[in-house]
Design an enzyme around this catalytic site. Sequence first.
Site, PDB file in Angstrom:
ATOM      1  N   TYR A   1       0.858  -1.177   0.000  1.00  0.00           N
ATOM      2  CA  TYR A   1       0.000   0.000   0.000  1.00  0.00           C
ATOM      3  C   TYR A   1       0.903   1.238   0.000  1.00  0.00           C
ATOM      4  CZ  TYR A   1      -4.025  -2.896   1.473  1.00  0.00           C
ATOM      5  OH  TYR A   1      -5.023  -3.831   1.560  1.00  0.00           O
TER       6      TYR A   1
ATOM      7  N   PHE B   1     -13.611  -4.596   0.340  1.00  0.00           N
ATOM      8  CA  PHE B   1     -14.464  -3.979  -0.690  1.00  0.00           C
ATOM      9  C   PHE B   1     -15.942  -4.220  -0.405  1.00  0.00           C
ATOM     10  CE2 PHE B   1     -10.770  -4.815  -3.830  1.00  0.00           C
ATOM     11  CZ  PHE B   1     -10.045  -3.775  -3.265  1.00  0.00           C
TER      12      PHE B   1
ATOM     13  N   GLY C   1     -15.721  -0.484  -4.657  1.00  0.00           N
ATOM     14  CA  GLY C   1     -14.789  -1.290  -5.412  1.00  0.00           C
ATOM     15  C   GLY C   1     -13.351  -0.845  -5.248  1.00  0.00           C
TER      16      GLY C   1
ATOM     17  N   PRO D   1     -10.992   2.781 -10.203  1.00  0.00           N
ATOM     18  CA  PRO D   1     -11.860   3.811 -10.765  1.00  0.00           C
ATOM     19  C   PRO D   1     -12.984   3.187 -11.571  1.00  0.00           C
ATOM     20  CG  PRO D   1      -9.737   3.730 -11.905  1.00  0.00           C
ATOM     21  CD  PRO D   1      -9.621   2.837 -10.722  1.00  0.00           C
TER      22      PRO D   1
END
Length: 307
Positions: free
Chosen positions: A72, A222, A226, A229
């Site tokens: 991340y 999620f 989602g 994009p």
Amino acid sequence: MAITDMHTNPTTADAAGTWRLGDHAVNRLGFGAMRLSGMPWDPKPRDRDTAIAVLRRAVELGVNHIDTAAFYFVPTRSAGELISTALQPYPDDLVITTKVGPARDREGGFEYARPEQLRSQVEENIRQLGRDHMDVVNLRWGSGLGKEDGSVADHVGALAELREAGLLRHIGVSNVTSEQLDEAREVTPIVCVQNRYGLTDRADDDIVDRCGALGIAFVPFFSVAGAGPGENTDAEHGRAEIETVAQAHGASPAQVRLAWSLHRGDHVLAIPGTGDPAHLEQNIAAGALRLTDDEQALLDGVGKAAS
């Protein structure tokens, strides 16, 4: 129950109760760190000071389960470093869970680690977070969003060796099938399963139920929105039913989705993520939203129709 007064009387993370994760009881409403630094497709990284403030506020509101991963990151910052800066010295009751398996280069591409490479990934998480061990390490199977076939035994076995070496305390699995969960449990005790799951994403209903029967924490990711994009589960399907329930509680559709996930069982641990302080308080407030039997049935029907 209306939850619209969260700014004057904010809900704390213990509103949804607790569940044991490894050797700690954690509040079932936790925090996912994926969005802290910003996503790769964002036009610029998230504001650093705001991200640190969100983490500190989360802990102030009772969050004691944070999910992160060394992959991340954006080029200028990582979620692990932000967590370390914001929260050290760490509270005694804070459980930090990470994922290993996928590795991401600075251009954003992924490759999957071999069993012998997992040690360096665990050590990178420890280094970013400024700790001497990890509380829980999940083997995240596959480098994409969908499940992938294959044996997890060698990778889980490698993590078990790292546990014996003192680098981690507990092992979980992520993005796995029921068969892969069985295989992992033959190698070592598994304390959690982290799979994609939500109100309108119900393919893992059986795994959720099975984890409950086994006493294993199920941690959906999620469950509100989602990963990329244009990929948003809060779409047209079920919108009317979700908004009906939301209006009855003075809540948002996202809060209803979180509340529904928590209602799936006491062993379900939600980890909604955000880099926005207001969204953080909204997410935590969802832990206090109590659905009626009729509302639960209405939402269950939405999910089953989507699966």
